[in-house]
Design a protein around this motif. Structure first.
Motif, short mmCIF file in Angstrom:
data_model
loop_
_atom_site.label_atom_id
_atom_site.label_comp_id
_atom_site.label_asym_id
_atom_site.label_seq_id
_atom_site.Cartn_x
_atom_site.Cartn_y
_atom_site.Cartn_z
N GLU A 1 -8.92 43.18 -6.73
CA GLU A 1 -9.94 42.50 -7.54
C GLU A 1 -9.36 41.28 -8.26
O GLU A 1 -9.99 40.23 -8.34
CB GLU A 1 -10.51 43.50 -8.55
N TYR A 2 -8.13 41.42 -8.79
CA TYR A 2 -7.54 40.35 -9.59
C TYR A 2 -6.68 39.36 -8.79
O TYR A 2 -6.62 38.18 -9.12
CB TYR A 2 -6.68 40.96 -10.71
N PHE A 3 -6.01 39.86 -7.74
CA PHE A 3 -5.04 39.02 -7.05
C PHE A 3 -5.43 38.64 -5.62
O PHE A 3 -4.69 37.94 -4.94
CB PHE A 3 -3.67 39.72 -7.02
N GLY A 4 -6.59 39.13 -5.16
CA GLY A 4 -7.04 38.78 -3.82
C GLY A 4 -6.62 39.82 -2.79
O GLY A 4 -5.78 40.68 -3.05
N VAL A 5 -7.20 39.70 -1.58
CA VAL A 5 -6.98 40.70 -0.52
C VAL A 5 -5.52 40.72 -0.07
O VAL A 5 -4.91 41.80 0.05
CB VAL A 5 -7.90 40.41 0.69
N GLY A 6 -4.93 39.56 0.18
CA GLY A 6 -3.55 39.49 0.67
C GLY A 6 -2.56 40.08 -0.31
O GLY A 6 -1.75 40.95 0.03
N ALA A 7 -2.64 39.61 -1.56
CA ALA A 7 -1.74 40.14 -2.60
C ALA A 7 -2.05 41.60 -2.88
O ALA A 7 -1.13 42.39 -3.17
CB ALA A 7 -1.91 39.32 -3.89
N GLY A 8 -3.31 41.97 -2.76
CA GLY A 8 -3.71 43.37 -2.96
C GLY A 8 -3.02 44.28 -1.97
O GLY A 8 -2.50 45.35 -2.34
N LYS A 9 -2.98 43.87 -0.71
CA LYS A 9 -2.30 44.67 0.32
C LYS A 9 -0.80 44.76 0.03
O LYS A 9 -0.20 45.83 0.17
CB LYS A 9 -2.51 44.03 1.70
N ALA A 10 -0.21 43.64 -0.35
CA ALA A 10 1.24 43.60 -0.60
C ALA A 10 1.63 44.52 -1.76
O ALA A 10 2.59 45.30 -1.66
CB ALA A 10 1.69 42.17 -0.88
N ILE A 11 0.87 44.44 -2.86
CA ILE A 11 1.20 45.25 -4.04
C ILE A 11 0.88 46.72 -3.79
O ILE A 11 1.61 47.60 -4.25
CB ILE A 11 0.48 44.71 -5.29
N THR A 12 -0.19 46.99 -3.04
CA THR A 12 -0.50 48.38 -2.69
C THR A 12 0.62 48.98 -1.83
O THR A 12 0.98 50.14 -1.99
CB THR A 12 -1.85 48.46 -1.93
N LEU A 13 1.18 48.15 -0.93
CA LEU A 13 2.31 48.59 -0.11
C LEU A 13 3.52 48.91 -0.99
O LEU A 13 4.18 49.95 -0.81
CB LEU A 13 2.66 47.50 0.91
N LEU A 14 3.80 48.03 -1.95
CA LEU A 14 4.91 48.27 -2.88
C LEU A 14 4.66 49.52 -3.71
O LEU A 14 5.57 50.32 -3.95
CB LEU A 14 5.09 47.07 -3.81
N TYR A 15 3.42 49.69 -4.16
CA TYR A 15 3.04 50.86 -4.96
C TYR A 15 3.32 52.14 -4.19
O TYR A 15 3.89 53.10 -4.72
CB TYR A 15 1.56 50.76 -5.33
N PHE A 16 2.94 52.13 -2.91
CA PHE A 16 3.19 53.31 -2.06
C PHE A 16 4.68 53.58 -1.92
O PHE A 16 5.14 54.70 -2.08
CB PHE A 16 2.54 53.11 -0.69
N PHE A 17 5.46 52.52 -1.66
CA PHE A 17 6.89 52.70 -1.44
C PHE A 17 7.66 52.93 -2.75
O PHE A 17 8.83 53.32 -2.71
CB PHE A 17 7.47 51.51 -0.68
N ALA A 18 7.02 52.70 -3.88
CA ALA A 18 7.64 53.07 -5.17
C ALA A 18 7.57 54.57 -5.39
O ALA A 18 8.45 55.16 -6.01
CB ALA A 18 6.93 52.35 -6.31
N ILE A 19 6.52 55.20 -4.88
CA ILE A 19 6.26 56.61 -5.16
C ILE A 19 6.67 57.52 -4.01
O ILE A 19 7.20 58.62 -4.23
CB ILE A 19 4.77 56.82 -5.50
N PHE A 20 6.44 57.06 -2.77
CA PHE A 20 6.69 57.90 -1.61
C PHE A 20 8.12 58.45 -1.53
O PHE A 20 8.31 59.65 -1.26
CB PHE A 20 6.34 57.13 -0.33
N PRO A 21 9.16 57.63 -1.80
CA PRO A 21 10.53 58.19 -1.77
C PRO A 21 10.73 59.32 -2.77
O PRO A 21 11.52 60.23 -2.53
CB PRO A 21 11.42 56.98 -2.11
N ILE A 22 10.02 59.24 -3.90
CA ILE A 22 10.16 60.28 -4.93
C ILE A 22 9.57 61.60 -4.43
O ILE A 22 10.12 62.67 -4.67
CB ILE A 22 9.48 59.85 -6.24
N VAL A 23 8.45 61.51 -3.69
CA VAL A 23 7.86 62.71 -3.10
C VAL A 23 8.85 63.33 -2.11
O VAL A 23 9.01 64.55 -2.05
CB VAL A 23 6.52 62.36 -2.39
N LEU A 24 9.54 62.47 -1.35
CA LEU A 24 10.56 62.96 -0.42
C LEU A 24 11.70 63.65 -1.17
O LEU A 24 12.22 64.68 -0.72
CB LEU A 24 11.12 61.80 0.41
N ILE A 25 12.07 63.07 -2.32
CA ILE A 25 13.14 63.65 -3.14
C ILE A 25 12.79 65.09 -3.55
O ILE A 25 13.66 65.97 -3.55
CB ILE A 25 13.36 62.78 -4.40
#
Length: 423
Positions: A91-115
């Protein structure tokens, strides 16, 4: 004037009365943070000595509260009630930036779930071998059963997950506090006389900040927490969130740092290094070396409860991020989005990846430092502060000293990780 108005609104939110639901969310956020990070924090933080640990205890409270408050305000600022972090970013940063930050958000949390898949397997395996005196079961069977059990709670829905978390956190808090006091007679007070040089002192604090950020991190649950408050409190959601987050931080710092100090003072630096080498949570290690039957049996139980309570919040965030990625990609490709099919794919993907990593058994502290820390710092500390100065809906929060503090903390966390990887 704007800051005074916001402070007044926060005070009014506090005066509205603390509800049972507020307690449920506070315990859920507490449970999300009290997991592998807390159980491994004494190892990394304690190896640097007692006095750097005192400095860490002073700075971690403001770091934790201000960063999580910023992320919650970011999610609450959206006019759309149901918008989670993945939608607000777009909503705030546009579709392209939205995808990029959502990807980062996922990879910030996913390794912790693996841990947590690795952590729960090692904790239970150590308990079976060292406390029950039985042979170690096949790792692939043990990890598969444990992960299936944890994920079955998530499949049952958010309400059930919150109830289970609340059920787990009460005994966790009680036993954690009791364990902290129980270890006092075994404290080695000679650690207080060892004062490192100024350069070494600051270097130790700096290099431990990534683990501190990870250990007190409950950002994976912040998005759904904020969405829930938007549904219940509307425009007052952000102020209500501030009150809950403040109380959560006080609870975290009080219980966790007491536990960390008690563990560090009861073990030598050599023992902490051995725990790190064995890839064991601090309580599992204490259970193996401590003569007390109480520590031997309750240590692994606390570790298990802490991992379970934290797994739920992190799984929720990782699933949210992955679903955002998939639905955004399908929408941009103009393909029909089937919510049920996406949910089934996420369930299968999460189970088999967590199971696979649990079988491989990589270094938990290595994963925390290399994978979780830098992206968490970017998403939790830097992205909301960037939004404050770019998004009109957040302009009331501009020009504050606390913003500078959060940015500096985030940069210190990221540079410490890079320095540690290069050195």
């Amino acid at each position: 004037m704007q800051e005074e108005a916001i402070n007044t609104q926060v005070q009014e939110a506090g005066r509205q009365g603390w509800t049972r639901q507020d307690t449920t969310w506070m315990l859920s956020l507490f449970g999300t943070a009290v997991g592998a990070g807390i159980l491994f924090l004494p190892i990394n933080a304690g190896m640097g000595g007692f006095w750097p640990l005192v400095m860490m205890a002073v700075i971690i409270g403001p770091m934790t509260y201000l960063a999580h408050r910023g992320l919650s305000r970011f999610v609450c600022s959206s006019q759309r009630e149901s918008s989670d972090i993945t939608h607000v970013v777009e909503e705030y940063f546009g579709v392209g930036a939205g995808k990029a930050i959502t990807l980062l958000y996922f990879f910030a949390i996913f390794p912790i779930v693996l841990i947590y898949g690795v952590g729960i397997t090692n904790t239970i395996d150590s308990f079976i071998v060292n406390q029950l005196g039985m042979a170690s079961p096949p790792r692939w069977i043990l990890s598969g059963v444990l992960i299936l059990g944890m994920m079955s709670v998530m499949v049952s829905g958010e309400k059930f997950m919150l109830k289970v978390t609340q059920f787990l956190v009460y005994p966790l808090v009680a036993i954690l506090a009791f364990m902290s006091f129980y270890l006092i007679p075994s404290w080695k007070m000679d650690a207080l006389t060892q004062v490192p040089a100024a350069g070494e002192f600051l270097g130790t604090v700096w290099l431990t900040i990534p683990v501190l950020v990870f250990a007190f991190n409950h950002s994976p649950a912040i998005s759904q927490f904020s969405v829930s408050l938007k549904r219940e409190h509307g425009k007052n959601a952000s102020n209500k969130a501030d009150v809950i987050l403040r109380n959560t931080t006080m609870m975290l710092v009080g219980f966790v740092m007491l536990f960390v100090f008690s563990c560090v003072l009861s073990l030598s630096p050599e023992q902490l290094a051995e725990s790190k080498e064995q890839n064991l949570a601090i309580l599992s290690y204490l259970a193996n070396v401590h003569e007390s039957g109480f520590v031997s049996y309750f240590g692994p139980i606390i570790a298990t409860i802490a991992i379970l309570s934290s797994f739920f919040g992190h799984y929720m965030g990782a699933a949210e991020g992955l679903k955002g990625l998939i639905t955004k990609q399908l929408a941009s490709s103009k393909k029909e989005v089937s919510g049920k099919k996406v949910d089934k794919f996420i369930l299968g993907f999460m189970y088999f990846t967590i199971w696979g990593v649990a079988i491989i058994n990589p270094s938990i502290l290595g994963m925390i430092e290399a994978l979780g820390g830098p992206i968490i710092a970017a998403i939790l500390y830097l992205m909301p502060m960037y939004a404050v100065y770019k998004v009109p809906a957040l302009k009331a929060y501009r020009g504050r000293i606390s913003n500078i503090f959060v940015v500096i903390a985030g940069l210190l966390a990221m540079t410490a990780i890079l320095f540690g990887m290069l050195s």
